[in-house]
Design a protein around this motif. Structure first.
Motif, PDB file in Angstrom:
ATOM      1  N   LEU A   1       0.823  -1.203   0.000  1.00 17.55           N
ATOM      2  CA  LEU A   1       0.000   0.000   0.000  1.00 17.55           C
ATOM      3  C   LEU A   1       0.862   1.260   0.000  1.00 17.55           C
ATOM      4  O   LEU A   1       0.483   2.273  -0.596  1.00 17.55           O
ATOM      5  CB  LEU A   1      -0.945  -0.003   1.203  1.00 17.55           C
ATOM      6  CG  LEU A   1      -2.001  -1.109   1.221  1.00 17.55           C
ATOM      7  CD1 LEU A   1      -2.945  -0.931   2.418  1.00 17.55           C
ATOM      8  CD2 LEU A   1      -2.824  -1.112  -0.073  1.00 17.55           C
ATOM      9  N   ASP A   2       2.021   1.209   0.651  1.00 19.90           N
ATOM     10  CA  ASP A   2       2.942   2.345   0.574  1.00 19.90           C
ATOM     11  C   ASP A   2       3.375   2.575  -0.867  1.00 19.90           C
ATOM     12  O   ASP A   2       3.462   3.717  -1.330  1.00 19.90           O
ATOM     13  CB  ASP A   2       4.176   2.078   1.439  1.00 19.90           C
ATOM     14  CG  ASP A   2       3.931   2.301   2.921  1.00 19.90           C
ATOM     15  OD1 ASP A   2       3.157   3.211   3.267  1.00 19.90           O
ATOM     16  OD2 ASP A   2       4.511   1.558   3.728  1.00 19.90           O
ATOM     17  N   GLU A   3       3.671   1.489  -1.571  1.00 21.21           N
ATOM     18  CA  GLU A   3       4.142   1.621  -2.950  1.00 21.21           C
ATOM     19  C   GLU A   3       3.034   2.150  -3.848  1.00 21.21           C
ATOM     20  O   GLU A   3       3.265   3.009  -4.705  1.00 21.21           O
ATOM     21  CB  GLU A   3       4.675   0.288  -3.452  1.00 21.21           C
ATOM     22  CG  GLU A   3       5.658   0.398  -4.604  1.00 21.21           C
ATOM     23  CD  GLU A   3       6.808   1.345  -4.320  1.00 21.21           C
ATOM     24  OE1 GLU A   3       6.931   2.346  -5.054  1.00 21.21           O
ATOM     25  OE2 GLU A   3       7.568   1.110  -3.372  1.00 21.21           O
ATOM     26  N   ALA A   4       1.821   1.638  -3.661  1.00 24.49           N
ATOM     27  CA  ALA A   4       0.692   2.140  -4.440  1.00 24.49           C
ATOM     28  C   ALA A   4       0.449   3.619  -4.146  1.00 24.49           C
ATOM     29  O   ALA A   4       0.113   4.404  -5.043  1.00 24.49           O
ATOM     30  CB  ALA A   4      -0.561   1.322  -4.133  1.00 24.49           C
ATOM     31  N   ARG A   5       0.622   4.005  -2.890  1.00 26.33           N
ATOM     32  CA  ARG A   5       0.409   5.422  -2.524  1.00 26.33           C
ATOM     33  C   ARG A   5       1.398   6.323  -3.250  1.00 26.33           C
ATOM     34  O   ARG A   5       1.050   7.445  -3.648  1.00 26.33           O
ATOM     35  CB  ARG A   5       0.545   5.586  -1.006  1.00 26.33           C
ATOM     36  CG  ARG A   5       0.430   7.045  -0.553  1.00 26.33           C
ATOM     37  CD  ARG A   5       0.337   7.164   0.950  1.00 26.33           C
ATOM     38  NE  ARG A   5       0.311   8.565   1.362  1.00 26.33           N
ATOM     39  CZ  ARG A   5      -0.034   9.003   2.565  1.00 26.33           C
ATOM     40  NH1 ARG A   5      -0.377   8.113   3.512  1.00 26.33           N
ATOM     41  NH2 ARG A   5      -0.036  10.292   2.855  1.00 26.33           N
ATOM     42  N   PHE A   6       2.644   5.865  -3.433  1.00 28.37           N
ATOM     43  CA  PHE A   6       3.623   6.679  -4.137  1.00 28.37           C
ATOM     44  C   PHE A   6       3.121   7.025  -5.543  1.00 28.37           C
ATOM     45  O   PHE A   6       3.285   8.151  -6.012  1.00 28.37           O
ATOM     46  CB  PHE A   6       4.957   5.938  -4.221  1.00 28.37           C
ATOM     47  CG  PHE A   6       6.076   6.767  -4.770  1.00 28.37           C
ATOM     48  CD1 PHE A   6       6.760   7.664  -3.962  1.00 28.37           C
ATOM     49  CD2 PHE A   6       6.448   6.673  -6.110  1.00 28.37           C
ATOM     50  CE1 PHE A   6       7.792   8.453  -4.471  1.00 28.37           C
ATOM     51  CE2 PHE A   6       7.473   7.450  -6.630  1.00 28.37           C
ATOM     52  CZ  PHE A   6       8.149   8.341  -5.805  1.00 28.37           C
ATOM     53  N   GLU A   7       2.492   6.066  -6.190  1.00 21.01           N
ATOM     54  CA  GLU A   7       1.934   6.320  -7.524  1.00 21.01           C
ATOM     55  C   GLU A   7       0.704   7.199  -7.452  1.00 21.01           C
ATOM     56  O   GLU A   7       0.504   8.092  -8.281  1.00 21.01           O
ATOM     57  CB  GLU A   7       1.608   4.984  -8.211  1.00 21.01           C
ATOM     58  CG  GLU A   7       1.135   5.118  -9.646  1.00 21.01           C
ATOM     59  CD  GLU A   7       2.249   5.338 -10.652  1.00 21.01           C
ATOM     60  OE1 GLU A   7       2.028   5.071 -11.844  1.00 21.01           O
ATOM     61  OE2 GLU A   7       3.346   5.791 -10.263  1.00 21.01           O
ATOM     62  N   LEU A   8      -0.131   6.972  -6.457  1.00 17.40           N
ATOM     63  CA  LEU A   8      -1.349   7.773  -6.303  1.00 17.40           C
ATOM     64  C   LEU A   8      -1.023   9.246  -6.073  1.00 17.40           C
ATOM     65  O   LEU A   8      -1.706  10.134  -6.599  1.00 17.40           O
ATOM     66  CB  LEU A   8      -2.184   7.224  -5.141  1.00 17.40           C
ATOM     67  CG  LEU A   8      -2.893   5.892  -5.397  1.00 17.40           C
ATOM     68  CD1 LEU A   8      -3.275   5.230  -4.076  1.00 17.40           C
ATOM     69  CD2 LEU A   8      -4.128   6.097  -6.269  1.00 17.40           C
ATOM     70  N   GLU A   9       0.011   9.511  -5.295  1.00 19.63           N
ATOM     71  CA  GLU A   9       0.374  10.906  -5.028  1.00 19.63           C
ATOM     72  C   GLU A   9       0.861  11.598  -6.300  1.00 19.63           C
ATOM     73  O   GLU A   9       0.606  12.790  -6.506  1.00 19.63           O
ATOM     74  CB  GLU A   9       1.441  10.960  -3.929  1.00 19.63           C
ATOM     75  CG  GLU A   9       0.878  10.599  -2.554  1.00 19.63           C
ATOM     76  CD  GLU A   9       1.937  10.539  -1.474  1.00 19.63           C
ATOM     77  OE1 GLU A   9       3.130  10.372  -1.822  1.00 19.63           O
ATOM     78  OE2 GLU A   9       1.581  10.642  -0.280  1.00 19.63           O
ATOM     79  N   TRP A  10       1.558  10.837  -7.165  1.00 18.62           N
ATOM     80  CA  TRP A  10       1.913  11.423  -8.464  1.00 18.62           C
ATOM     81  C   TRP A  10       0.678  11.653  -9.313  1.00 18.62           C
ATOM     82  O   TRP A  10       0.546  12.697  -9.966  1.00 18.62           O
ATOM     83  CB  TRP A  10       2.893  10.504  -9.205  1.00 18.62           C
ATOM     84  CG  TRP A  10       2.999  10.875 -10.653  1.00 18.62           C
ATOM     85  CD1 TRP A  10       3.655  11.944 -11.183  1.00 18.62           C
ATOM     86  CD2 TRP A  10       2.368  10.201 -11.759  1.00 18.62           C
ATOM     87  NE1 TRP A  10       3.494  11.983 -12.545  1.00 18.62           N
ATOM     88  CE2 TRP A  10       2.715  10.924 -12.925  1.00 18.62           C
ATOM     89  CE3 TRP A  10       1.576   9.066 -11.869  1.00 18.62           C
ATOM     90  CZ2 TRP A  10       2.270  10.534 -14.192  1.00 18.62           C
ATOM     91  CZ3 TRP A  10       1.141   8.679 -13.134  1.00 18.62           C
ATOM     92  CH2 TRP A  10       1.483   9.408 -14.280  1.00 18.62           C
ATOM     93  N   MET A  11      -0.235  10.706  -9.319  1.00 21.02           N
ATOM     94  CA  MET A  11      -1.448  10.852 -10.121  1.00 21.02           C
ATOM     95  C   MET A  11      -2.219  12.102  -9.721  1.00 21.02           C
ATOM     96  O   MET A  11      -2.796  12.785 -10.578  1.00 21.02           O
ATOM     97  CB  MET A  11      -2.324   9.598  -9.986  1.00 21.02           C
ATOM     98  CG  MET A  11      -1.727   8.359 -10.644  1.00 21.02           C
ATOM     99  SD  MET A  11      -2.626   6.827 -10.286  1.00 21.02           S
ATOM    100  CE  MET A  11      -4.140   7.110 -11.210  1.00 21.02           C
ATOM    101  N   MET A  12      -2.226  12.431  -8.433  1.00 19.23           N
ATOM    102  CA  MET A  12      -2.917  13.647  -7.987  1.00 19.23           C
ATOM    103  C   MET A  12      -2.319  14.897  -8.631  1.00 19.23           C
ATOM    104  O   MET A  12      -3.035  15.855  -8.924  1.00 19.23           O
ATOM    105  CB  MET A  12      -2.850  13.754  -6.469  1.00 19.23           C
ATOM    106  CG  MET A  12      -3.733  12.761  -5.746  1.00 19.23           C
ATOM    107  SD  MET A  12      -3.572  12.948  -3.954  1.00 19.23           S
ATOM    108  CE  MET A  12      -4.737  11.685  -3.394  1.00 19.23           C
ATOM    109  N   LYS A  13      -0.996  14.866  -8.862  1.00 25.03           N
ATOM    110  CA  LYS A  13      -0.361  16.007  -9.524  1.00 25.03           C
ATOM    111  C   LYS A  13      -0.792  16.108 -10.980  1.00 25.03           C
ATOM    112  O   LYS A  13      -0.641  17.168 -11.609  1.00 25.03           O
ATOM    113  CB  LYS A  13       1.166  15.876  -9.441  1.00 25.03           C
ATOM    114  CG  LYS A  13       1.735  15.973  -8.040  1.00 25.03           C
ATOM    115  CD  LYS A  13       3.262  15.867  -8.069  1.00 25.03           C
ATOM    116  CE  LYS A  13       3.861  15.997  -6.680  1.00 25.03           C
ATOM    117  NZ  LYS A  13       5.348  15.913  -6.698  1.00 25.03           N
TER     118      LYS A  13
END
Length: 856
Positions: free
Chosen positions: A388-400
């Motif tokens: 979930l930490d790894e998925a969050r790293f991608e999600l935070e980029w997607m928000m940008k």
């Protein structure tokens, strides 16, 4: 195959470093004085020739007066901004060649003619600068190949800008004719070559869980009838089984037998023997046989991180791609640092990112106990599972990547692909391409999914995800049609739906929004049921959202209807996939091997595993495991497609960090077999191979040996699903009118030579009863134009291609995937007997959209 211990040991130690088993190391010797250019005079068009454009270069290719005609409308910014080329040219070390061609130009200009390496540093094996005029000149000379043998070299003419000569030019045409390349002296050529070792016994090279079905596939069998499973430590046989199910496997051009050893369950390391054949590779049986593989499938994503420092002995790097990115078509610059490099290059794309994130989160949801907090990423030990930490790293980029109006920008990359360099070495200007409806819908679905799963670990982040999802949903409501603007001068992957249809992405977004909010307006917005787990077709993620929803209002008729439709969609697919899997000696659930076939196979395994949860049918579980077995070694090329695992796995992936480091990054699933020969390495090494063996472990084979984040992620999800032997989801109880049937399931043992299916059906009656969703038992091949065992949009596309371009796609068409006679019969569904028309394509679409319940 006779035993050959020396050859086998050498193959194991080398791990087939140049290419996969069954791919030729060197093509057959070229006869001296034979023209190696098959289309040299252009009476039949431009077959075999192509163009490459970049950095503003623009051109078109055709013929005129029996000559190849390259019309250059913009010479671009570099000398190779416009190229015309011929693939493939085999050059052998010490061979003496004669190259000859006629060339002219409608304006006086300078071009470069060469034969070069088709990748790597693109070095020239022979080169000439040519001053062209309108008068044709004949270039005719001999050269000796002094480099190592290269059977996939490329004849190239650089027709971009030549700043040292004339600079920019008006539109003009370059003419080429009478091209020949002959090997005139091969007296010093050493043609000694052989195919890499091809084991006669193929199996899952990583291993098996104790209770899973275990099947080895045999070839090169003569009169053998049995095999033995041997403990690798004690060298004692623990099981003797029979060779069964002799099958002529046309896709692999071999005859196969299978050997079932499912009864071997004790933990340990084993290999299989069969009289007259080399022993199999060693494999393991154990409860935790995939534990490290699962961790590495996730940690690979950490090594793909962009915009931050990555700590690793071999693949660590300083922050890359940190500059502000220009929103294409504007002067606006925004920060879009972060996320994962999408594939073997360094682009970042919202559409495939959404698939990868969904696979990871649903993998965790399926089997949370498989995912720890200690795989070696910066967040390890923070109390949140690393997946979930790894998925969050991608999600935070997607928000940008979310625009101020709620839409999602489609991608960020440089204008062109980089060279084979480490990520910090790509320093070109970054561009963010315009908002698309597919990216926005996928973004919405991902954020709604994340909002649910991060609530337990970080409520503020979960709320941020939900706010982003609602904002993107509002954009979707205001923008109803398909939207994608792919700039012409950006040549990195576009990830555009080939059907220009975003209804499946919107279906997924609506389903995920309903799951996150419980608001039934989103159920209404879902519309007709959709399927697919690819980046381009994502409907089954919507079905998964409904089927695995834990807090649904089960009394809601709208929810019951959505659940039933989703369950029917999954089980209908699984029924067809099961049939295909059973018909293949290797158990694979596809018959056509397209680019990224390993992702497709993992996706099929996911559908089969989900159907197993819905129906408790063990045959679905076995077929799901068979897809995993294929990916890990039970395949015709005898390769574990996951790097760093098994006896033979890819060592030369098309992956820039690996190419820059000189070694394969561990934990990556490569694309796998692609029967269409879509890159130069595949054409050079695989053109004489059957469809199921068209894979080569070569860094230039981007169509078979590249990696992507969204090829890794479905493998991770499949590993979670196959770890579960029983459904963990509650059945939905509904009061409906049903047809009662009783079926005895298929069984087989190692002592039988065939599988027998028996069924008994009770008297059919319509009754009001309490029932549980079970698989649909109907099989219908009407509409299956491409004869792949399923009715889907690919059949519609083939029908339209055959009607629009019969010379290429109809029954006698030139394309490899043209319509067959059986396919034409299957396609004729509207007013059967009147032949295939556009009405048939429309009828199949209506069927897929559930406007009609069956094909007439």
């Amino acid at each position: 195959m006779k035993k050959n211990s020396i050859k086998r040991c050498a193959a194991v130690l080398a791990a087939c470093t140049l290419m996969a088993a069954s791919a030729p190391a060197v093509s057959a010797p070229v006869m001296a004085a034979k023209n190696l250019i098959s289309n040299s005079t252009f009476e039949s068009g431009v077959s075999g020739w192509g163009t490459y454009k970049e950095s503003g270069g623009k051109c078109s290719l055709g013929t005129k007066d029996g000559q190849l005609a390259l019309t250059v409308s913009n010479v671009g910014e570099v000398n190779y901004a416009v190229q015309v080329f011929y693939d493939i040219v085999p050059l052998y070390k010490n061979g003496v060649y004669r190259l000859k061609y006629d060339i002219s130009s409608s304006v006086d200009r300078y071009v470069e003619g060469m034969i070069q390496m088709n990748g790597g540093d693109y070095r020239s094996y022979t080169w000439k600068g040519l001053q062209l005029t309108s008068k044709p000149q004949t270039i005719d000379y001999e050269f000796t190949m002094e480099d190592e043998t290269d059977i996939m070299a490329k004849l190239v003419f650089n027709c971009g800008i030549q700043k040292k000569h004339e600079g920019e030019l008006p539109e003009h045409t370059i003419y080429i004719d009478n091209v020949s390349l002959e090997l005139v002296d091969d007296s010093q050529v050493d043609y000694a070559s052989s195919r890499p070792y091809a084991p006669s016994i193929n199996l899952n090279q990583v291993g098996y869980r104790p209770d899973s079905r275990k099947v080895a596939v045999f070839r090169d069998v003569t009169n053998q009838t049995e095999f033995k499973v041997v403990n690798a430590d004690t060298k004692q046989a623990v099981f003797t089984g029979k060779l069964e199910n002799k099958t002529a496997n046309s896709s692999a051009d071999e005859t196969n037998w299978t050997g079932d050893f499912s009864s071997v369950k004790e933990a340990g390391k084993y290999y299989i023997t069969c009289e007259g054949l080399d022993n199999s590779y060693t494999f393991e049986i154990g409860d935790k046989v995939y534990s490290n593989l699962i961790d590495d499938s996730v940690r690979m994503l950490y090594l793909q991180r962009c915009g931050v420092k990555v700590e690793d002995k071999d693949f660590g790097h300083e922050p890359c791609h940190t500059s502000m990115a220009t929103v294409y078509g504007t002067s606006n610059k925004i920060d879009v640092s972060g996320g994962w490099h999408d594939a073997g290059d360094y682009g970042r794309y919202v559409v495939p990112a959404a698939k990868a994130v969904a696979d990871l989160i649903y993998a965790y949801d399926t089997a949370p106990e498989l995912y720890g907090d200690n795989i070696g990423i910066p967040e390890s030990g923070n109390g949140t599972p690393d997946i979930l930490d790894e998925a969050r790293f991608e999600l935070e980029w997607m928000m940008k990547m979310q625009a101020p109006d709620g839409g999602a920008y489609h991608k960020v990359s440089c204008k062109t692909f980089p060279g084979y360099v480490a990520p910090t070495k790509e320093t070109g200007e970054l561009f963010v391409t315009p908002v698309s409806s597919t990216a926005t819908a996928d973004f919405c679905a991902s954020m709604a999914l994340a909002a649910e799963f991060y609530e337990k670990f970080d409520k503020d982040f979960a709320k941020k995800c939900m706010d982003a999802a609602e904002k993107s949903w509002a954009w979707l409501e205001k923008n109803k049609g398909y939207v994608l603007v792919n700039p012409e001068d950006i040549v990195t992957g576009d990830y555009a739906d080939f059907t220009k249809d975003d209804s499946d992405e919107r279906y997924w977004a609506a389903a995920q929004m309903y799951r996150a909010t419980g608001n039934e307006k989103y159920l209404s917005a879902m519309g007709t049921v959709k399927t697919g787990l690819d980046w381009a077709v994502v409907g089954d993620y919507g079905n998964i959202a409904i089927l695995t929803m834990k807090n649904a209002d089960k009394s809601s008729s709208a929810y019951q209807s959505a659940y039933q439709k989703a369950a029917d969609a999954v089980t209908s697919q699984a029924k067809s996939l099961l049939s295909t899997s059973k018909s293949s000696p290797y158990g694979v659930a596809i018959t056509k091997y397209d680019w990224g076939s390993n992702m497709t196979i993992a996706n099929k395994g996911i559908i089969l595993a989900l159907a197993s949860q819905l129906s408790d049918e063990k045959s679905y579980t076995d077929a799901a495991n068979a897809q995993l077995d294929y990916l890990l070694g039970t395949n015709p090329v005898a390769t574990c497609f996951f790097t760093g695992y098994g006896t033979v796995s890819p060592e030369h992936p098309h992956h820039r960090p690996s190419m820059a480091a000189g070694k394969a990054m561990k934990g990556m699933l490569v694309g796998g077999v692609d029967q269409s020969l879509e890159d130069s390495a595949a054409k050079a090494y695989c053109q004489d191979q059957p469809s199921a063996k068209r894979y080569v472990d070569n860094s230039e084979s981007y169509s078979t040996n590249e990696i992507t984040i969204y090829w890794n992620s479905p493998l991770t999800y499949l590993l979670s699903l196959t770890d579960k032997t029983e459904s963990t989801q509650p059945d939905v109880t509904t009061t409906t009118t049903t047809t009662t049937t009783s079926t005895t399931t298929t069984t087989s043992t190692t002592t039988t030579t065939s599988t027998t299916t028996t069924s008994s059906t009770s008297t059919t009656s319509e009754t009001t009863t309490t029932s549980t969703v079970k698989p649909d038992t109907k099989v219908n091949l009407e509409g299956d134009a491409n004869c792949d065992g399923a009715v889907d949009m690919s059949d519609v596309v083939l029908i339209m291609q055959a009607l629009a371009n019969p010379n290429k796609f109809d029954i006698n068409g030139s394309d490899e995937h043209h319509l067959t006679e059986q396919g034409a019969v299957n396609a004729d569904v509207s007013e059967r007997g009147n032949g295939m028309t556009t009405a048939d394509a429309l009828e199949i679409q209506r069927y897929l959209l559930h406007i009609i319940s069956k094909l007439s």
